[in-house]
Design an enzyme around this catalytic site. Structure first.
Site, PDB file in Angstrom:
ATOM      1  N   TYR A 132      18.506  50.408  32.925  1.00 19.45           N
ATOM      2  CA  TYR A 132      18.201  51.784  33.314  1.00 19.45           C
ATOM      3  C   TYR A 132      19.220  52.256  34.353  1.00 19.45           C
ATOM      4  O   TYR A 132      19.236  51.781  35.482  1.00 19.45           O
ATOM      5  CB  TYR A 132      16.771  51.801  33.871  1.00 19.45           C
ATOM      6  N   LYS A 160      19.637  52.844  28.931  1.00 20.06           N
ATOM      7  CA  LYS A 160      19.191  54.208  29.234  1.00 20.06           C
ATOM      8  C   LYS A 160      20.276  54.810  30.103  1.00 20.06           C
ATOM      9  O   LYS A 160      20.390  54.501  31.289  1.00 20.06           O
ATOM     10  CB  LYS A 160      17.847  54.125  29.973  1.00 20.06           C
TER      11      LYS A 160
END
Lengths: 297, 297
Positions: A132, A160
């Site tokens: 992330y 992500k």
């Protein structure tokens, strides 16, 4: 879980005493009713770093209990490797389908330190991991080289990306370049809702969406349109949301979404932890008018 | 406590299992032997945000037990107001002489939110509060207007400024301007050790020093020279430290100080929490050579 389509990230509604279980369950119910592709609990919109380990386990268990078979990914980020490992274990034991990890920082982290964190955590996992990247909150930016190194680690299944900026061509170049550096089994996801459609059109596999955590039908509709190649239709719906992105930019998406939840009556107060505060009266009024006009769901 | 002179901020030595009590006590003993003016535990150099509430209470109690009457200030920063209030209560109950609070962030904070945090905390306190500005770690920068508003709150007794940059004239202007906005009972402190001497010469009341937490005699010597108007002498000693500031800039002060503690044999390993890592071999060698030449104490 498959890292594609729409992954919806709900708020974790709370007050200063704890998690509001019933409100959270209602938010999960909205997502299962819409049949999003996956649910991401304890993301940034889910306020993960503000919660205790016990509260995070509570949220994880609630989500899994109410997910109706939709895969649930759980945020395990923390400042300290020790705590990340504990949270990973909690998520796995609870039956999470995947975990998501951002390199949360207080002292600025080096590339080596971040690689070391992912190395330690990924080798301890038996479920998939999503990397992330969110420089606005972690104050760490991944280089493509670092993404490429981390993507080789066991269990890493998706990245992500930080929000895409710019037009279609620059977004497509960004996604194409990253794709070349990653193993084929690692999917690429777009975050930052204003760039969601641009990201999907540029070839991202999955939209990690905060606004999709409150308005899953609307955002799933846009996602499905893109998946079916109906770009004009997707664009038409996405254009309606531009006034909301403007509020996101000014106040941060989490304050806007939390205020929207309050306006809609999903919660009876601003559901974020202090010291965070809701939008001021004027912007709240504006948001209310936008929501009334758009009838998002 | 009086917010003037040298406030020394020791490391909190730890491994992945917990606090190393004996090593921490030895660090405190160095400070009491040198007779620094105050001790700041659980500052950024003390790794406060990486620790549990229990570990923070443990560090506070140890420091107070070994402080030999020197005032102890305790860092109470946390992401969430709820946790800051708990930590403030723990510090007060343990007998701390003051607390220090930085606006730690994950979601970027607004001025209103930061003011609200200090308002809530300061009205709950019965001991002095130091406002801690450290944009490099909190990613929040105080405006002078916000300093001025917060300085009116009960218990606010000092402002720990972000590191001063630039020459004597610009530092003096900065301190003079801030002084005009603060009540007379609020002291101004300099942090960022490379600007310590510049800050004191520019009129700061107190040097909040991380390197002073490991080398208290050296830094206290410079502080006393300035207090007695011996600027040339202070400058001479401070110039010796320039190679260390260069390492601070490249690696962050905490990694340099922690590696120095290891080189000196104060600890038997790099005493910071993972994912933080020590200097690489080359810079460790350089630091060792600098320490051998300077004979700091």
């Amino acid at each position: 879980m498959r890292f594609s389509g729409l992954s919806a990230f709900p708020l974790t509604p709370m007050n200063e005493s704890g998690i509001q279980e019933q409100v959270f369950t209602q938010l999960i119910d909205r997502l299962t009713k819409a049949r999003v592709d996956s649910i991401g609990v304890l993301g940034s919109t889910g306020s993960y770093p503000y919660l205790t380990r016990h509260e995070r386990a509570q949220v994880t268990q609630l989500a899994l209990r109410h997910a109706c078979g939709i895969p649930v990914m759980v945020g395990i980020g923390a400042l300290r490797t020790r705590d990340v490992l504990d949270l990973a274990e909690d998520a796995q034991k609870a039956g999470a389908n995947a975990v998501m990890l951002a390199p949360v920082s207080y002292q600025t982290l080096t590339d080596q330190e971040v690689y070391g964190l992912y190395e330690t955590v990924s080798t301890s996992l038996s479920i998939p991991l999503c990397v992330y990247d969110n420089p606005a909150t972690t104050h760490f930016s991944f280089s493509d080289e670092l993404f490429s190194q981390i993507a080789q680690l066991p269990q890493v299944k998706s990245i992500k990306m930080s929000p895409l900026t710019g037009d279609h061509t620059s977004a497509k170049n960004r996604v194409d370049n990253l794709r070349k550096l990653l193993p084929a089994h690692v999917s690429i996801g777009v975050s930052g809702d204003w760039g969601g459609l641009t990201g999907l059109k540029a070839g991202c596999d999955i939209w990690y969406s905060a606004i999709g955590g409150l308005f899953p039908e609307t955002i799933l509709g846009i996602t499905r349109d893109v998946q079916m190649g109906e770009y004009d239709l997707a664009e038409q719906f996405a254009n309606d949301l531009i006034p909301i992105w403007e509020l996101f930019r000014r106040h941060g998406s989490i304050r806007v979404i939390a205020t929207a939840a309050e306006i809609l009556g999903v919660t009876d107060h601003f559901p974020l932890p202090h010291p965070l505060r809701p939008l001021g009266e004027e912007d709240r009024f504006l948001l209310k008018a936008i929501l009334q006009e758009l009838e998002l769901s």
